[in-house]
Each structure stands twice: as structure tokens, then as C-alpha cells.
Write a protein that holds these residues in place. Structure first.
Motif, PDB file in Angstrom:
ATOM      1  N   THR A   3       0.871  -1.082  -0.006  1.00  0.00           N
ATOM      2  CA  THR A   3       0.337   0.137   0.143  1.00  0.00           C
ATOM      3  C   THR A   3       0.910   1.418   0.019  1.00  0.00           C
ATOM      4  O   THR A   3       1.728   1.517   0.844  1.00  0.00           O
ATOM      5  CB  THR A   3      -0.930  -0.023   1.050  1.00  0.00           C
ATOM      6  N   MET A  37      -1.932   1.220 -10.412  1.00  0.00           N
ATOM      7  CA  MET A  37      -1.930   0.221  -9.309  1.00  0.00           C
ATOM      8  C   MET A  37      -1.023  -0.853  -9.489  1.00  0.00           C
ATOM      9  O   MET A  37      -0.338  -1.482  -8.640  1.00  0.00           O
ATOM     10  CB  MET A  37      -3.540  -0.037  -9.121  1.00  0.00           C
TER      11      MET A  37
ATOM     12  N   THR B  27     -20.429 -18.996  -3.744  1.00  0.00           N
ATOM     13  CA  THR B  27     -20.763 -17.857  -2.806  1.00  0.00           C
ATOM     14  C   THR B  27     -19.573 -17.171  -2.139  1.00  0.00           C
ATOM     15  O   THR B  27     -19.570 -16.093  -1.555  1.00  0.00           O
ATOM     16  CB  THR B  27     -21.657 -18.299  -1.711  1.00  0.00           C
ATOM     17  N   GLY B  28     -18.285 -17.621  -2.357  1.00  0.00           N
ATOM     18  CA  GLY B  28     -17.287 -17.217  -1.575  1.00  0.00           C
ATOM     19  C   GLY B  28     -16.912 -17.599  -0.348  1.00  0.00           C
ATOM     20  O   GLY B  28     -15.947 -17.201   0.516  1.00  0.00           O
ATOM     21  N   ASP B  35      -7.557 -16.919   3.215  1.00  0.00           N
ATOM     22  CA  ASP B  35      -8.952 -16.449   3.865  1.00  0.00           C
ATOM     23  C   ASP B  35      -8.787 -16.429   5.301  1.00  0.00           C
ATOM     24  O   ASP B  35      -9.847 -15.925   6.032  1.00  0.00           O
ATOM     25  CB  ASP B  35     -10.205 -17.091   3.206  1.00  0.00           C
ATOM     26  N   ARG B  37      -7.224 -15.863   9.187  1.00  0.00           N
ATOM     27  CA  ARG B  37      -6.366 -15.121   9.899  1.00  0.00           C
ATOM     28  C   ARG B  37      -6.223 -15.670  11.402  1.00  0.00           C
ATOM     29  O   ARG B  37      -7.127 -15.092  12.308  1.00  0.00           O
ATOM     30  CB  ARG B  37      -6.587 -13.695   9.771  1.00  0.00           C
TER      31      ARG B  37
ATOM     32  N   THR C  17      -6.055   3.621   4.514  1.00  0.00           N
ATOM     33  CA  THR C  17      -5.311   4.428   3.516  1.00  0.00           C
ATOM     34  C   THR C  17      -5.981   4.753   2.249  1.00  0.00           C
ATOM     35  O   THR C  17      -6.519   3.864   1.710  1.00  0.00           O
ATOM     36  CB  THR C  17      -4.046   3.804   3.550  1.00  0.00           C
ATOM     37  N   ALA C  20      -4.933   2.494  -0.537  1.00  0.00           N
ATOM     38  CA  ALA C  20      -5.340   1.027  -0.298  1.00  0.00           C
ATOM     39  C   ALA C  20      -6.175   0.224  -1.296  1.00  0.00           C
ATOM     40  O   ALA C  20      -6.948   1.095  -1.888  1.00  0.00           O
ATOM     41  CB  ALA C  20      -5.913   0.722   1.150  1.00  0.00           C
ATOM     42  N   ARG C  21      -5.586  -0.723  -1.750  1.00  0.00           N
ATOM     43  CA  ARG C  21      -6.386  -1.557  -2.671  1.00  0.00           C
ATOM     44  C   ARG C  21      -7.761  -1.923  -2.346  1.00  0.00           C
ATOM     45  O   ARG C  21      -8.018  -2.604  -0.897  1.00  0.00           O
ATOM     46  CB  ARG C  21      -5.586  -2.738  -3.388  1.00  0.00           C
ATOM     47  N   ASP C  24      -7.830  -5.349  -0.518  1.00  0.00           N
ATOM     48  CA  ASP C  24      -7.411  -5.541   0.603  1.00  0.00           C
ATOM     49  C   ASP C  24      -8.303  -4.978   1.739  1.00  0.00           C
ATOM     50  O   ASP C  24      -8.411  -5.561   2.825  1.00  0.00           O
ATOM     51  CB  ASP C  24      -5.920  -4.711   0.993  1.00  0.00           C
ATOM     52  N   ARG C  27     -11.113  -7.624   2.102  1.00  0.00           N
ATOM     53  CA  ARG C  27     -10.789  -9.012   2.660  1.00  0.00           C
ATOM     54  C   ARG C  27     -10.223  -8.713   3.946  1.00  0.00           C
ATOM     55  O   ARG C  27     -10.363  -9.697   4.818  1.00  0.00           O
ATOM     56  CB  ARG C  27      -9.458  -9.618   1.787  1.00  0.00           C
ATOM     57  N   GLU C  28      -9.190  -7.781   4.321  1.00  0.00           N
ATOM     58  CA  GLU C  28      -8.633  -7.531   5.581  1.00  0.00           C
ATOM     59  C   GLU C  28      -9.490  -6.692   6.632  1.00  0.00           C
ATOM     60  O   GLU C  28      -9.848  -7.248   7.740  1.00  0.00           O
ATOM     61  CB  GLU C  28      -7.112  -7.203   5.459  1.00  0.00           C
ATOM     62  N   ARG C  31     -13.144  -8.141   6.395  1.00  0.00           N
ATOM     63  CA  ARG C  31     -13.438  -9.595   6.155  1.00  0.00           C
ATOM     64  C   ARG C  31     -14.230 -10.563   5.228  1.00  0.00           C
ATOM     65  O   ARG C  31     -15.076 -11.537   5.723  1.00  0.00           O
ATOM     66  CB  ARG C  31     -13.679 -10.031   7.596  1.00  0.00           C
ATOM     67  N   THR C  33     -13.971 -12.223   2.494  1.00  0.00           N
ATOM     68  CA  THR C  33     -12.561 -13.095   1.883  1.00  0.00           C
ATOM     69  C   THR C  33     -13.125 -13.784   0.679  1.00  0.00           C
ATOM     70  O   THR C  33     -12.351 -14.578  -0.063  1.00  0.00           O
ATOM     71  CB  THR C  33     -12.117 -13.957   2.823  1.00  0.00           C
ATOM     72  N   GLY C  34     -14.698 -13.592   0.139  1.00  0.00           N
ATOM     73  CA  GLY C  34     -14.930 -14.233  -0.861  1.00  0.00           C
ATOM     74  C   GLY C  34     -14.175 -13.573  -2.360  1.00  0.00           C
ATOM     75  O   GLY C  34     -14.151 -14.324  -3.433  1.00  0.00           O
ATOM     76  N   LYS C  36     -11.139 -12.961  -4.359  1.00  0.00           N
ATOM     77  CA  LYS C  36      -9.835 -13.717  -4.300  1.00  0.00           C
ATOM     78  C   LYS C  36      -8.559 -12.773  -4.866  1.00  0.00           C
ATOM     79  O   LYS C  36      -8.959 -12.107  -5.736  1.00  0.00           O
ATOM     80  CB  LYS C  36      -9.862 -14.893  -4.804  1.00  0.00           C
ATOM     81  N   GLU C  37      -7.474 -13.071  -4.425  1.00  0.00           N
ATOM     82  CA  GLU C  37      -6.205 -12.365  -5.041  1.00  0.00           C
ATOM     83  C   GLU C  37      -5.532 -13.497  -5.846  1.00  0.00           C
ATOM     84  O   GLU C  37      -4.932 -14.287  -5.113  1.00  0.00           O
ATOM     85  CB  GLU C  37      -5.462 -11.839  -4.109  1.00  0.00           C
ATOM     86  N   CYS C  59      -8.094  -5.365  -7.048  1.00  0.00           N
ATOM     87  CA  CYS C  59      -6.818  -5.001  -7.088  1.00  0.00           C
ATOM     88  C   CYS C  59      -6.104  -3.925  -7.622  1.00  0.00           C
ATOM     89  O   CYS C  59      -5.252  -3.331  -7.296  1.00  0.00           O
ATOM     90  CB  CYS C  59      -6.061  -6.163  -7.214  1.00  0.00           C
ATOM     91  N   PRO C  62      -8.137   1.972  -5.977  1.00  0.00           N
ATOM     92  CA  PRO C  62      -7.708   2.579  -4.699  1.00  0.00           C
ATOM     93  C   PRO C  62      -9.075   2.922  -4.046  1.00  0.00           C
ATOM     94  O   PRO C  62      -9.913   3.463  -4.715  1.00  0.00           O
ATOM     95  CB  PRO C  62      -6.838   3.781  -4.931  1.00  0.00           C
TER      96      PRO C  62
END
Lengths: 285, 761, 157
Positions: A3, A37, B27-28, B35, B37, C17, C20-21, C24, C27-28, C31, C33-34, C36-37, C59, C62
Motif C-alpha cells: 500500500t 496500481m 458464494t465465496g 482467507d 487469519r 489509507t 489501499a487496494r 485488501d 478482505r482484511e 473480512r 474473503t470471497g 480472491k487475489e 486489486c 484505490p
């Protein structure tokens, strides 16, 4: 993930954007983000700040105005592909736009962003060169100036744009009825592909005599280029087999491709000549 | 679709029942390693060798970088042996002395965020004394630069079949024509869409739990026992985003690294590879150089004898290379009966990143050579390529180079059915012509090519008997649990096994589940590799289900129990004590001598024929795929939808191998095109419409007759594409990949009149 | 900075930020998380989400640029416990294998079907060419999208 902590300035309108641009000459202009990006993820750039142009409606429109079409710099490729005037007047631009990345990239990538990114491999630049596109560069201090795309690039990833300027729009003349238009991309695959060679062509014919020739190329030099020697070999000539061979031969003096991870200089030289010959031969009917 | 239950008239097996993990995946909700943590987890990153070969002199931390929350681990932090145990003990967890390939792991870092970990790894400089590397596999054997042993040869195999080279001499004396050709293939990347990743979590007993993306949980157990110096560990498979062999042995490395950091920090460690790192550091398909000489009867086209030389490049460490070479030599003659042959094969070492398992495991390389060589024979001697194949294809009763007599050979049927299907027009609903792009139609030439392959299912020789893979089935209330180490990496194992058990027990498949693939619970069923899981472990699971019925009947004290169905037995159990039964692979009596390579090389073989239609742009050498038809012998399609899906995916990987998937190495042996933008796998626009015909020649040793199908689809497309290019343009290509650059060169070679192809017409 | 947007129909605020992507942040921080990267550079499409109805690689966005936008992730496609018709079609017709690319495909397919409910094979291929799959060879994915039932057919099931 990696980032960037850089701040992002978000202008309220175009005037605000120009003022921010003047105040922060080292900041990068952010449009659809599809190149920036990637560079950030690869640690290729580390700008101190960004100016976000994405949300500015002044930069988004596509207008058909008399003899030309004006495309706002932040118009995305999907907008171009779907625009009725672009489809009617500039079919090779539509074709080129459809080969930019794939749907997700076309939904986000902008024509101005790609021009400013100055990649020699940009898919739409050869067509825009062939169409004699003109850029509207704008600054708070000096207002608007018009720069032909053919004069915009000065070297690898370098342009004539001043640090306080941005690309506001691209003006694309509508081709004449007699103009023959062409787009050919030789890529690594049929989508999500960076080009090995791209040709955008426009030929004006009077009977079988060429009265005007524009050949725009991608991935054959440090910047998107026209091929003046090959063009000169065509203008004023009947489109005969010998004229075609003369243009193909002259092309060698116009392009300076390199070996890179996607192809070789030798392949690019040969293929550029071959796709030019095929197009010109197809016009002989 | 999943009815109320199964009856003998309405089994799941053979139907397109929906996969068990489908809803979670669309559905993810399915949880892949990235995924998850764990509380308090740190992020790991890897410091790698910048050179192909050197003497490690130490590490230097950038003094300007903030190291306060960063932990660094080196070889000195490996608690047990510094070795990734596989076939030989040559590969370290972390380099400690000699650096043997670029990107070799040298040190590890852990930090509170992934950004910090990646940044820290970039600020550790590897200090080394550069040594001269050896890159050329053709010069590797006996080179004074030593990588492995005293001759740089990881393994060497020789097979003599019939009278060997004497047979060749006799054939030549009797008027046979000798045709000689050389063929070469390059590296290929598995390119699972989910990069490698692993979590190591300290356990309360001082041990570790490993959780991550993998094919083979017990490989990691075996490797980590030696890395840790104890066996207090369990390995759990996360939902895994593709493997294709790339997650067979390499995950042991990732797991070892996560484990070393977890032990040093006392915290859970999450180690996820970046895509560029994954491409540069992990194993690839072996490059190969292959020379074939055949003696062919000019009248009949019968191949009378063959002399084959194979040279494979293993890279810097042995990994599984000897087994790859074994499969290569056993498949080298292709699906053709040849009475006399001599085959030589060598696997050599070079200072490039180690090559390893990849779908097909040596077979795609030799199948390209074998099929191209047959086309060369056809060209040189004036035979029709299809007729020449028909003449030489294995038939029932024929004997392979290892002396194995073949039965239930589907070779001619897959050929006939693929040809027949390809002659029918493509259904209009499938037509997919490229939009835009601007190719001049007049410059495109259409062509059709065909290739045939065989593929041995399961482990070579007595491998299955030696392994004796196990599976358990247990009762869980009203439900049934299957316990295996066989992982679902997309191929559908977690759906196939419950269907097998549901059919044996006669219950609704919704009542049959897979226990988590956790080595604390599941027995060692063997690795998920080698087209063995459905066929070999599936059979063991089937037997376990029968054993469960037997066990229920044995404990039943009531009359008629021997004929009672599962639910009745369950209802009338004398107690609700836990019940769990185990089945083990039963050796069918295969005879195999690993010293002489004589005997039954594989339990059975699959057969496949691919017909591919292309258009070649003669201006550019671009090859456009228009249609792919395959007919493949699957034994029994346990689930036709999943089977066809796996065959189609393998075929597209084969098309990528054919024309676009070039790995470009720099002068350090590092992959230059280590991004998805320039390592080119096909998109939906590049892929042709695919028609898949499932041919069923049942194998008595597989569940319901099933054979392994995971690998064979990758064997066939590349030579078919080469044949199609030749059909379209006359250009002859004998190397992979056939990139536009290579095709254009071949086209121009043909345009030059000096060379006269096909001399003997 | 504080970023406010609509996520799967619900107003959402997150502290992030600006560069920030979006990937992220989803996902982060949130939460989800479906999404994907697979590559981090807009090639594989595994991170596809809808922004104001358009399929975008998260991805490459921003998070500052989604202020005020409607963001829809794979988690937001199913309604009232029922799969979106294209999700159901992927389940029924073998569109998912290892599944890591599947969320991106179903989101991209949902965008396509919203603008063209009955696409032909080549339209489907072009619309999904920004999503890489290594398991299926794409045929079963194309079939899944082509056989996605319309709302009426769905109701009649």
C-alpha cells in the motif's frame, strides 16, 4: 499487497484539479488506476501524492461535434465501445478498445490515462495516430493548448506535457468517406494481451491513387510512432504491387523495435511489414 | 438432483450429481489459506538467492530499515535436519553454504503485517561469492562443474525390449527404412490460480499444526518430522485453489519455512507467496531433449524397431525427478506396438530452479516426441498419418516395452469416435469466432491435427503395493464420514468419494461427508497424484464402505442381519459406540522388477485421441484454436460432468503448452516473464469450443470400473496442434512451445525453396 | 481516512489509507474473503467486484475511488438465502472446480447477464476473457452462463 501511504487530492471540479496540479507538480494524476496500481504493486513508482481525476464529470463525456468527436480524457473504454458516434465514425477505435485488457480493464481504463502512461505498447495509440487525433492539454496558468498526438511523445515514457498540465480531452477528426481504416493487433493472446505489434491505418484513395496515408504503430519503437517513410512511399502513387513493396521496404527505416520478454526485434520487423502488406493488398480489391 | 436416496436402479455413480463444495465455492464462503487469519498471527516472507551459483557469505540488514518488529530466521534456526526430505536429501530448507539456483531460499522474515514482512525481506541483502554456474543440460553430464553426485546425473534408465538394437539392425537388413528425428520441449508452469500458501500454528503440546494449500498432507508430515526433529505435528488441507502437481512436493518447502518462523516467534505464521515469487521460485515441468530413430516397413508402415534417447533437465535439486524420468521412459514409444526397442533416459542437474511434478509427469514431453515422430515417418515415407497410427496402435494382447501384456485396449475406439465427432459440424451454439483483432481472412489457413496418447494410471510398478494406501469410514450419528488423505484440488474427490460410499450403503449422499483432511485423523491414503486418487483410493474407500456394512452385520445379534440394509442395521445397533473401519489397498498381484524395468508397469492404461482445428495466420504465425474434440477412455465416468470438466481443463493446459506458455529465463536462470501479463495461459477467447466423448472400458481394479483421468488430457493436445499447423501450412515444428515467433520461422523456412520437405514421396 | 460507500446494499464506513487496494479493504478490514487475489495486477480477474454495476478488478482500485459508490461482492449476489441464478448454474453445470477463480467469474457473469440476459457463446467468452481459469478449459463455465435460467424459469423450478 503493497500500500502506498501517499495522500490523494480529490478535486471538486476541473478548475480545482488544475489548481491542485499547479500546486503539486510532483503528484501523479490518477484516473482509472489500471496502470498506476500495477506499478505500485511492483514497487516501480513511489509518488509523493496523487490527484484523483476519476470523479470529474467534465472529463468523462464523449461528444460528436461537427467534423470531430471529442472524448473526455477520463472516458473509459467501455464507454467508447458503446458510444453510438464512436461506433459510427471510428470503428477501428472500437476494435482497438475491445482488445484493451478485457472487460474489467475496459470498464476502468481511460483513454487519457493510457495516452499519458506513454507505453509504446498501448493498443489505441496507433489508431489515434492514424486518425490524426489532437490532445487538449490544459493548465490553470495557460489554459488550453492543442497538441497533435503525433507530437506528444518525445521519448520512452516521456511527453511534452508540462508539470502543471493535464490531458482534458482527445479530439478525433471524423474520417472522410473515402478513407480506408484499419486496426491490427498482434498480441500474446486474444484478450488480456500486451501487443507484440499494433498497426492503425488510414488511407485516403482517389480512384486507386493514394492521396493521404497515416500509419500508426505500437511496440515497434520507444513510443507509439507513425511511419513517415512508408507513408511517403504511398502518397501520390497508385496502390500497385510495386507501391506496396516500396512502402513495406520503407517501413524498415521508420521503426526500431527491440527484443523484450514478449517478442524479438526480428519478429516485429518482419510482422510489421507483413501485416502492412496484407492490409494494403486487401485494399486493391 | 440428489434424490431421496439411492437404489441399485438409481445410483449416484454415473450421474452428473452436483459437487459437494459447489455452493461454498460460488458464494465465496469456501475458506482458502489466505482467507484465514489466526489470532496473533505474523506474516512471513522469504529472502532468496540473487545468483545461480555462489558461496553464501552472510546476510546484511539495511541499517536504514526499521527492524524493531521483524524476526529473521536462517539455516541456524532449523531445529532438526536442514533438509526437505523427498527422494534424496540434497535440498536444504534454507541454504547454508552453496547457493545452487537463483531464488533459492536463504532466510525468512516475520513481521506483524504482510507489507512489513515483504519490505523487510527486500532489505536483507544476501552476501555471496559468485561461482560459475552450469545452465546447459546438454553439457551437464560429467561437467567439471559439479551439482549432484560425481556426474550431475540425478538418474539414468535403460530399457531393452525384444532384441533391442539387434532388432533394429535386422529390420534394416530386411529393407526397413530408418527415420530419425529430434524433438525438444521447454519449461511449463502449473499456474494454479491460488499461489502457494501455508499457515504454521504452534500447539499447546509444543508441536505445530500446518494448514494450507496442498495436494499431499503426508508428504509434509514426512518432511517436517525431520525438519522439526520430532513428530508432534498435524497437517490440515485448506480448500486448495488448484495444484496440477505444483502442490505435490513444493508445499513441504513452504510449510517448513512457516514452521521455522512459528517456532522462532512462538506465534502463528502465515506465509503466502506473491505471484511473481511463485512463478520464479517454485517447480516447473521439466524441459526435455528427445531423439527417436525408428525402423519402419515401407510396405505396411509397421514400426519394427525403435531407438530412443531422452535427456531431461531436473534443475538444481533432485525433487521427484527420477520418478518423472521413469514415467517418461515407460511412455516414450507412445500408444504403439513396437517389437524391438532400446530406450535410454537421463535426468541431469543444472543451476536452475528445480523442476518437479506437473500433470502428466514426464508423459507430455515424450508424447509430443512420439507423435511428432510418427508424423515425421508419415511425411518421409508417404503414409497417411491417421492410417499409420491405425496400423501401429496397440491392440488387445500386444506387449509393451516393459513386457506387460495389454487387455481392454481402447486405442482404436478413441480414434474412431474422435474422428467421427470431428466430422460432424460444430453445433451453432458453440461457435466462437474471435471478435475484432483485424486478421486478414485471406492470410489465415485452416488445418486439422490429430494425436493419440496412452497414460498409465496410478503409481508405477509395485508402487501402490509398497505404499498400501488406507482409508477409513466411520459412523457419525445418522451420517457417515470418510477419512482419507486424498485432497480435493478441484478435481472433485470430495464429491466422488461420498457418492461411492452412498451407492455402496444405499443412502442419500447428503448423509455422507468427508472428514477434514487432517493427518491427526486421516490415515495415509497416499499422495493426490499420478491419476490414482479416484481409481486407487476410490477403490479403497469403496472397500471401506463394504467393511462398514460387514462390521454392522457382525455386531448385529438378530436374525436376518446379514441381508439387512444399512439404515436397518444402523437403527438396530446394540450400542451407539463409535464405529470406524479401515480398508487398505490390496495388491492385485502386479509383477514388477524395478531393477530391470520388466513387468506390469501400471495397473491399467487410459487412452485418448484429440482432434484440433486451427487457423494459422501466415503473416504472424499466430495459431487460433477453433475446435477441440477429444475421446478419452475413463474406465467408468463416476461423474460425467466432473470427468469432462477435468478432461477439458487438461486439454486447455495442453493447448497452452503447445503455443503460448514459454518460460523465458534471464542470465541467472530466473524467470523473466514472472507475471500473468507475460506468462501466457489461454483466456476464454483463446480456448476453443470443446467436445468431450467419454469412452468406458472398465478397469476391474477401480471403483465401478473407473480409471485415472487426471493426467492424460495434458498428453495429447500439443502434438495434435503441431500436426494441425502442418496440415494448414506445411510448416513443421518439432519444439515446444510453438510461439508465433517459432511458427513464423517455420513458415519462412518453408517459403525458402532450398529445403525439400518429405523427401521420399 | 474514513471511506463511506454502499457495500452489498448496506451503508459501510471504513478507516483506510486512501491508496489501499479495495481488494485488501474488503478482505482484511471488512473480512469479506470471497473476493480472491490471484495476481495483484488485473490479469486474473479473481478479485472482480461490481462497482456501480460494472465488473472491476478490485486489486486495481484505490479505496478512495469508491467513496459514495455501490460496491457488490460475491457475498452480495445471493438474496434471501437463494443463490443468484448464475451461481446456481455454476453449481449445476460444473462451472466451479478448484473454485479460486469462481467468485470472480460469477461476478463478471452477473454483470454480463444484467446487460444481456441471453448471451451467445462468443459474447460470453468475450465478457469473461478477463477471468483466468486453469481447471475447466472454460467450456463448462461458458455452458453454465449460457444455461443460467431467467427469473421466470428460476421461479418455475
Amino acid at each position: 499487497m503493497m500500500t502506498s501511504a501517499a495522500p490523494v487530492h480529490t478535486p471538486a471540479d476541473l478548475a480545482d484539479a488544475l489548481a491542485l496540479r499547479a500546486a503539486h507538480p510532483a503528484a501523479w494524476l490518477l484516473a482509472g488506476g489500471t496502470d498506476i496500481m500495477v506499478y505500485l504493486e511492483a514497487h516501480a513508482i513511489d509518488p509523493p501524492a496523487f490527484i484523483d481525476l476519476w470523479g470529474l464529470p467534465e472529463l468523462r463525456g464523449v461528444d460528436s461535434r461537427g467534423d470531430h468527436i471529442r472524448v473526455g480524457a477520463c472516458a473509459d473504454y467501455t464507454t467508447l465501445i458503446d458510444d453510438p458516434a464512436v461506433r459510427a465514425h471510428l470503428p477501428p477505435l472500437v476494435e482497438a478498445a475491445r482488445t484493451v485488457g478485457a472487460r474489467q480493464i475496459q470498464n476502468r481504463g481511460t483513454i487519457g490515462g493510457n495516452i499519458a502512461n506513454a507505453s509504446p505498447a498501448g493498443d489505441t495509440m496507433p489508431v489515434l495516430l492514424a486518425l490524426d487525433a489532437v490532445l487538449e492539454l490544459q493548465s490553470a496558468a495557460r489554459g488550453l493548448r492543442a497538441v497533435p498526438l503525433a507530437d506528444f511523445y518525445t521519448g520512452y515514457k516521456r511527453t511534452v506535457m508540462a508539470p502543471d498540465e493535464l490531458i482534458a480531452a482527445v479530439r478525433i477528426p471524423k474520417p472522410a468517406k473515402a478513407d480506408r481504416l484499419h486496426f491490427r493487433k498482434v498480441g500474446t493472446r486474444l484478450a488480456q494481451s500486451i501487443s507484440k505489434v499494433v498497426l492503425g491505418g488510414r488511407l485516403r484513395l482517389d480512384g486507386d491513387t493514394v492521396t493521404e496515408a497515416r500509419l500508426g504503430w505500437g511496440s515497434v519503437a520507444a513510443t507509439p510512432v507513425r511511419s513517415p517513410k512508408a507513408e511517403a512511399a504511398l502518397v501520390g502513387q497508385a496502390l500497385s504491387p510495386s507501391t506496396i513493396e516500396a512502402a513495406v521496404a520503407a517501413l524498415d527505416g521508420d521503426i526500431t523495435p527491440i527484443d523484450d520478454v514478449r517478442s524479438t526485434a526480428g519478429y516485429r520487423v518482419r510482422v510489421a511489414g507483413r501485416i502492412l502488406r496484407s492490409w494494403l493488398e486487401s485494399l486493391r480489391g | 438432483m440428489a434424490g431421496a436416496g439411492t437404489t441399485p436402479d438409481d445410483p449416484y455413480i454415473g450421474r452428473g450429481f452436483v459437487r459437494a463444495d459447489g455452493p461454498a465455492k460460488v458464494t465465496g464462503a469456501a475458506l482458502y489459506v489466505d482467507d484465514v487469519r489466526p489470532r496473533g498471527c505474523l506474516y512471513g516472507a522469504t529472502v532468496r538467492s540473487p545468483v545461480a551459483r555462489g558461496r553464501l557469505k552472510g546476510l546484511r540488514r539495511d541499517p536504514d530499515f526499521d527492524w524493531t518488529d521483524v524476526v529473521i530466521a536462517t539455516a541456524a534456526d532449523v531445529p532438526g535436519e536442514n533438509v526437505i526430505a523427498l527422494m534424496t536429501d540434497d535440498q536444504p530448507v534454507l541454504a547454508h553454504d552453496e547457493l545452487r539456483h537463483v531464488t533459492e531460499p536463504v532466510a525468512l522474515v516475520a513481521a506483524p503485517t504482510r507489507d512489513r514482512a515483504l519490505a523487510a525481506a527486500r532489505h536483507v541483502e544476501v552476501l555471496y561469492e559468485a561461482l560459475e554456474p552450469l545452465f546447459d543440460p546438454l553439457k551437464a553430464a560429467d561437467n567439471p562443474i559439479r551439482i549432484f553426485g560425481d556426474d550431475n546425473i540425478f538418474s539414468r534408465l535403460e530399457m531393452v525390449h525384444g532384441d533391442g538394437l539387434d532388432g533394429m539392425a535386422q529390420a534394416e537388413a530386411a529393407g526397413a527404412r530408418l527415420v530419425r528425428g529430434s524433438y525438444a520441449v521447454g519449461l511449463q508452469e502449473q499456474l494454479y490460480i491460488e499461489p502457494q500458501g501455508m499457515i504454521a500454528q504452534p500447539r499447546e503440546d509444543g508441536g505445530l499444526t500446518i494448514f494450507g494449500s496442498m495436494q499431499c498432507p503426508y508428504y509434509i508430515v514426512k518432511a517436517l518430522k525431520r525438519v522439526l526433529g520430532h513428530d508432534r505435528l498435524n497437517v490440515v488441507q485448506a480448500v486448495t485453489g488448484g495444484g496440477f502437481g505444483g502442490k505435490e512436493e513444493y508445499p513441504s518447502m513452504v510449510a517448513a519455512h512457516a514452521a521455522v518462523l512459528a517456532l522462532k516467534t512462538g506465534r502463528p505464521i502465515k506465509l503466502i507467496y506473491r505471484r511473481d515469487e511463485d512463478l520464479q521460485a517454485t517447480t516447473k515441468r521439466h524441459p526435455a531433449f528427445m531423439t527417436y530413430t525408428t525402423a519402419v516397413d515401407p510396405a505396411s508402415g509397421r514400426i519394427l524397431a525403435a531407438d530412443v534417447d531422452l535427456l531431461f533437465d531436473g534443475g538444481a535439486y533432485n525433487t521427484l525427478s527420477p520418478v518423472v524420468l521413469s514415467r517418461a521412459i515407460l511412455h516414450a514409444l507412445g500408444p504403439y506396438a513396437v517389437p524391438h526397442a532400446r530406450l535410454n533416459a537421463r535426468m541431469v542437474a543444472t543451476h536452475t530452479p528445480p523442476n518437479g511434478a506437473f500433470r502428466g509427469f514426464g508423459a507430455p514431453q515424450v508424447m509430443f516426441a512420439a507423435e511428432r515422430h510418427l508424423d515425421r515417418v508419415a511425411r518421409a515415407m508417404g503414409f497417411d498419418p491417421v492410417a499409420l497410427r491405425r496400423t501401429n496402435l496397440y491392440r488387445d494382447g500386444d506387449v509393451t516395452p516393459s513386457g506387460q501384456r495389454l487387455f481392454d485396449v481402447a486405442s482404436l475406439e478413441v480414434l474412431d469416435r474422435a474422428l467421427a465427432a470431428a466430422e460432424a459440424p460444430l453445433p451453432p451454439s458453440m461457435v466462437a469466432t474471435r471478435p475484432g483483432g483485424g486478421q486478414a481472412a485471406g492470410r489465415r489457413k485452416a488445418g486439422r491435427g490429430l494425436a493419440i496418447a496412452w497414460h498409465g494410471c496410478g503409481f508405477t510398478g509395485n508402487g501402490e503395493a509398497a505404499l498400501a494406501g488406507e482409508a477409513d469410514v466411520s459412523i457419525d450419528g445418522h451420517h457417515v464420514l470418510i477419512h482419507t488423505a486424498s485432497t480435493d484440488i478441484g478435481q472433485g474427490t470430495d464429491s466422488i468419494f461420498p457418492a461411492i460410499v452412498a451407492d455402496v450403503l444405499g443412502v442419500d449422499v447428503q448423509r455422507v461427508h468427508n472428514a477434514p483432511h487432517d493427518t491427526a485423523d486421516v490415515p495415509d491414503s497416499g499422495p493426490t497424484v499420478a491419476s490414482r486418487t479416484a481409481m486407487v483410493v476410490g477403490r479403497v474407500v469403496e472397500q471401506a464402505a463394504h467393511s462398514l456394512l460387514d462390521a454392522l452385520r457382525a455386531e448385529a445379534q438378530w436374525p436376518g442381519a446379514e441381508d439387512a440394509d444399512f439404515d436397518t442395521l444402523l437403527e438396530r445397533r446394540p450400542s451407539d459406540a463409535p464405529l470406524r473401519v479401515r480398508a487398505r489397498y490390496e495388491d492385485a498381484g502386479a509383477e514388477w522388477d524395478p531393477e530391470t524395468y520388466r513387468g506390469d508397469a501400471y495397473p491399467t492404461y487410459g487412452w485418448s485421441c484429440v482432434v484440433v482445428d486451427v487457423e494459422v495466420d501466415t503473416d504472424t504465425g499466430e495459431v487460433l484454436y477453433r475446435r477441440l474434440v477429444q475421446a478419452t477412455d475413463v474406465g467408468k465416468a463416476l461423474n460425467p460432468v466432473l470427468a469432462a470438466g477435468q478432461l477439458e481443463g487438461g486439454a486447455l493446459q495442453g493447448l497452452g503448452y503447445a503455443t503460448s506458455e514459454a518460460v523465458v529465463l534471464d542470465d541467472r536462470g530466473a524467470m523473466r516473464n514472472n507475471r500473468l501479463t507475460n506468462y501466457i495461459i489461454p483466456t476464454a477467447l483463446d480456448a476453443p469450443p470443446m467436445e468431450t466423448i467419454l469412452v468406458e472400458y472398465p478397469f476391474a481394479g477401480g471403483p465401478f470400473g473407473a480409471k485415472g483421468i487426471g493426467e492424460i488430457p495434458h498428453d495429447v493436445p500439443a502434438p495434435a496442434v503441431a500436426a494441425a499447423i502442418e496440415d494448414a501450412t506445411g510448416a513443421v515444428l518439432d519444439r515446444l512451445p510453438m510461439t508465433p515467433e517459432a511458427v513464423l520461422d517455420a513458415l519462412e523456412a518453408r517459403e525458402t525453396p532450398a529445403e525439400t520437405p518429405g523427401a521420399a514421396r | 481516512m474514513k471511506i463511506q460507500f454502499e457495500l452489498n446494499g448496506a451503508p459501510t464506513a471504513v478507516e483506510a489509507t486512501p491508496m489501499a487496494r479495495l481488494l485488501d479493504v474488503l478482505r482484511e478490514d471488512l473480512r469479506l474473503t470471497g473476493t480472491k487475489e490471484g495476481c495483484g495486477e488485473g490479469e486474473c480477474g479473481a478479485c472482480t467486484v461490481l462497482i456501480d454495476g460494472r465488473a472491476i478488478n478490485s486489486c486495481l482500485v484505490p479505496v478512495v475511488q469508491v467513496r459514495g459508490a455501490k460496491v457488490q461482492t460475491v457475498e452480495g449476489l445471493a438474496r434471501d438465502g437463494r443463490l443468484h441464478p448464475v451461481q446456481q448454474a455454476f453449481v449445476d453445470h460444473g462451472g466451479a472446480q478448484c473454485g479460486i477463480c469462481t467468485p470472480g467469474f460469477v461476478v463478471a457473469a452477473a454483470e454480463l447477464l444484467a446487460r444481456d440476459p441471453q448471451p451467445d457463446a462468443i459474447t460470453i467468452r468475450e465478457a469473461l476473457a478477463g477471468n483466468l481459469c486453469r481447471c475447466t478449459g472454460y467450456q463448462k463455465i461458458i455452458d453454465s452462463v449460457a444455461r443460467t435460467l431467467s427469473g421466470d424459469e428460476e421461479a418455475a423450478r
